[in-house]
Design a protein around this motif. Structure first.
Motif, mmCIF file in Angstrom:
data_model
loop_
_atom_site.group_PDB
_atom_site.id
_atom_site.type_symbol
_atom_site.label_atom_id
_atom_site.label_comp_id
_atom_site.label_asym_id
_atom_site.label_seq_id
_atom_site.Cartn_x
_atom_site.Cartn_y
_atom_site.Cartn_z
ATOM 1 N N TRP A 1 0.931 -1.160 0.123
ATOM 2 C CA TRP A 1 -0.046 0.238 -0.076
ATOM 3 C C TRP A 1 0.711 1.419 0.006
ATOM 4 O O TRP A 1 0.798 2.444 -0.837
ATOM 5 C CB TRP A 1 -0.796 0.249 1.037
ATOM 6 C CG TRP A 1 -1.529 1.327 1.255
ATOM 7 C CD1 TRP A 1 -2.712 1.277 0.294
ATOM 8 C CD2 TRP A 1 -1.983 2.386 2.251
ATOM 9 N NE1 TRP A 1 -2.922 3.051 1.302
ATOM 10 C CE2 TRP A 1 -2.683 2.791 1.732
ATOM 11 C CE3 TRP A 1 -0.963 1.962 3.559
ATOM 12 C CZ2 TRP A 1 -3.184 4.124 3.091
ATOM 13 C CZ3 TRP A 1 -1.770 2.831 4.605
ATOM 14 C CH2 TRP A 1 -3.026 4.257 4.010
ATOM 15 N N VAL A 2 1.944 1.307 0.735
ATOM 16 C CA VAL A 2 2.817 2.137 0.783
ATOM 17 C C VAL A 2 3.158 2.021 -0.724
ATOM 18 O O VAL A 2 3.705 3.808 -0.779
ATOM 19 C CB VAL A 2 3.973 2.440 1.868
ATOM 20 C CG1 VAL A 2 4.723 2.979 2.724
ATOM 21 C CG2 VAL A 2 3.275 2.476 3.675
ATOM 22 N N TRP A 3 4.215 1.518 -0.851
ATOM 23 C CA TRP A 3 4.463 1.868 -1.871
ATOM 24 C C TRP A 3 3.605 2.097 -3.330
ATOM 25 O O TRP A 3 4.618 3.006 -3.958
ATOM 26 C CB TRP A 3 5.386 0.755 -2.299
ATOM 27 C CG TRP A 3 6.194 -0.066 -3.771
ATOM 28 C CD1 TRP A 3 7.036 0.881 -3.793
ATOM 29 C CD2 TRP A 3 6.272 -0.145 -5.178
ATOM 30 N NE1 TRP A 3 7.685 0.719 -4.964
ATOM 31 C CE2 TRP A 3 6.466 -0.110 -5.966
ATOM 32 C CE3 TRP A 3 4.741 -0.982 -5.655
ATOM 33 C CZ2 TRP A 3 7.379 -0.460 -7.517
ATOM 34 C CZ3 TRP A 3 5.149 -1.149 -6.875
ATOM 35 C CH2 TRP A 3 5.963 -0.640 -7.907
ATOM 36 N N ALA A 4 2.460 1.826 -3.267
ATOM 37 C CA ALA A 4 2.002 1.769 -4.626
ATOM 38 C C ALA A 4 0.826 3.523 -3.990
ATOM 39 O O ALA A 4 0.544 4.469 -5.805
ATOM 40 C CB ALA A 4 0.690 1.156 -4.464
ATOM 41 N N PHE A 5 1.133 3.914 -3.153
ATOM 42 C CA PHE A 5 0.248 4.944 -2.785
ATOM 43 C C PHE A 5 1.708 6.298 -3.202
ATOM 44 O O PHE A 5 1.898 7.197 -3.295
ATOM 45 C CB PHE A 5 0.277 5.756 -1.401
ATOM 46 C CG PHE A 5 -0.406 6.703 -0.618
ATOM 47 C CD1 PHE A 5 -1.820 7.537 -1.246
ATOM 48 C CD2 PHE A 5 0.390 7.622 -0.170
ATOM 49 C CE1 PHE A 5 -1.921 8.280 -0.963
ATOM 50 C CE2 PHE A 5 0.124 9.289 0.416
ATOM 51 C CZ PHE A 5 -1.425 9.273 -0.185
ATOM 52 N N ILE A 6 3.118 6.307 -2.736
ATOM 53 C CA ILE A 6 4.348 7.352 -3.063
ATOM 54 C C ILE A 6 4.433 6.774 -4.704
ATOM 55 O O ILE A 6 4.932 8.092 -5.507
ATOM 56 C CB ILE A 6 5.641 6.238 -2.072
ATOM 57 C CG1 ILE A 6 5.144 6.581 -0.759
ATOM 58 C CG2 ILE A 6 6.738 7.214 -2.577
ATOM 59 C CD1 ILE A 6 5.814 6.139 0.272
ATOM 60 N N ASP A 7 4.413 5.819 -5.176
ATOM 61 C CA ASP A 7 4.753 6.002 -6.815
ATOM 62 C C ASP A 7 3.283 6.427 -7.129
ATOM 63 O O ASP A 7 3.403 6.628 -8.520
ATOM 64 C CB ASP A 7 4.157 4.066 -7.166
ATOM 65 C CG ASP A 7 4.882 3.755 -8.217
ATOM 66 O OD1 ASP A 7 5.791 4.425 -8.940
ATOM 67 O OD2 ASP A 7 4.166 2.784 -8.988
ATOM 68 N N CYS A 8 2.673 5.943 -7.363
ATOM 69 C CA CYS A 8 1.195 6.986 -7.347
ATOM 70 C C CYS A 8 1.283 8.708 -7.531
ATOM 71 O O CYS A 8 1.233 9.092 -8.618
ATOM 72 C CB CYS A 8 -0.150 6.435 -6.930
ATOM 73 S SG CYS A 8 -1.863 7.442 -7.522
ATOM 74 N N LEU A 9 1.955 9.131 -6.407
ATOM 75 C CA LEU A 9 2.332 10.432 -6.007
ATOM 76 C C LEU A 9 3.322 10.796 -6.409
ATOM 77 O O LEU A 9 2.924 12.055 -7.685
ATOM 78 C CB LEU A 9 2.758 10.351 -4.518
ATOM 79 C CG LEU A 9 1.323 10.385 -3.675
ATOM 80 C CD1 LEU A 9 1.932 10.796 -2.018
ATOM 81 C CD2 LEU A 9 0.421 12.019 -4.080
ATOM 82 N N ILE A 10 4.665 9.660 -7.084
ATOM 83 C CA ILE A 10 5.870 10.704 -8.025
ATOM 84 C C ILE A 10 5.374 10.344 -9.321
ATOM 85 O O ILE A 10 6.145 11.194 -10.217
ATOM 86 C CB ILE A 10 6.612 10.341 -7.308
ATOM 87 C CG1 ILE A 10 7.323 8.707 -7.266
ATOM 88 C CG2 ILE A 10 7.338 10.279 -5.807
ATOM 89 C CD1 ILE A 10 8.096 8.122 -7.055
ATOM 90 N N THR A 11 4.690 9.871 -10.097
ATOM 91 C CA THR A 11 4.656 9.171 -11.725
ATOM 92 C C THR A 11 3.764 10.142 -11.791
ATOM 93 O O THR A 11 2.341 11.376 -11.693
ATOM 94 C CB THR A 11 3.564 7.444 -11.188
ATOM 95 O OG1 THR A 11 4.079 7.124 -10.620
ATOM 96 C CG2 THR A 11 3.761 8.291 -13.198
#
Length: 139
Positions: free
Chosen positions: A14-24
Motif C-alpha cells: 500500500w505504501v509503495w503503490a501510494f508513493i509510486d502514484c504520487l510521484i508518477t
C-alpha cells in the motif's frame, strides 16, 4: 508471526503503490486522472494498490521515453576533451564583443553627427551668400 507477515506485506504494498502514484508524472498515468488514482489507492489499500500496479501506470511508455542515455543534453555522450564548446552566457556589461560593438556604434554616430554639422554649416553659408550677394553690409 505468520499472522503479522500478511499485514506487513499489505502495508508495504500500500505504501509503495501510494508513493509510486504520487510521484508518477501525469502523462504516464492511464485510464483515470491522478487524483482519482490517489483516492482509490488511499481508501482501498489492497484492491487499489493492485489496480494501480496493473492498470494505473503506463510502464511500457515510460521505459521508451527514458531510453535517452544519461546524461542528456547537447554534450551527452562525449568525453570531456571532445565536447563541443558551449558559449557561456555573460552579462552585457561584461561581454567584450558587446562593449566593442557599442564603441563602434558610438564612433559611427559621432562621424554621422560631424557630417550633419558640416552640412548644416555649408547650408547656412549658402543662405548667407544668397541674402547678401554683394558681400557688404546692409545699411
Amino acid at each position: 508471526m505468520l499472522r503479522i507477515l500478511p499485514t506487513v506485506a499489505l502495508l508495504a504494498l500500500w505504501v509503495w503503490a501510494f508513493i509510486d502514484c504520487l510521484i508518477t508524472p501525469e502523462d504516464e498515468i492511464r485510464y483515470l486522472p491522478k487524483v482519482v488514482w490517489i483516492i482509490i489507492v488511499l481508501f482501498f489499500p489492497l484492491v487499489g494498490s493492485i489496480a494501480w500496479l496493473v492498470a494505473g501506470k503506463d510502464r511500457v511508455g515510460a521505459r521508451s521515453r527514458r531510453s535517452v542515455p544519461w546524461p542528456s543534453g547537447p554534450t551527452a555522450g562525449y568525453p570531456e576533451y571532445e565536447r563541443p564548446q558551449q558559449r557561456r552566457v555573460v552579462a552585457p556589461d561584461d561581454d567584450p564583443e558587446f562593449l566593442a560593438s557599442l564603441k563602434r556604434d558610438n564612433a559611427r554616430h559621432e562621424d554621422m553627427l560631424k557630417q550633419w554639422e558640416a552640412d548644416l554649416r555649408r547650408r547656412e553659408e549658402e543662405l548667407r551668400r544668397e541674402e547678401n550677394p554683394e558681400g557688404g553690409a546692409k545699411g
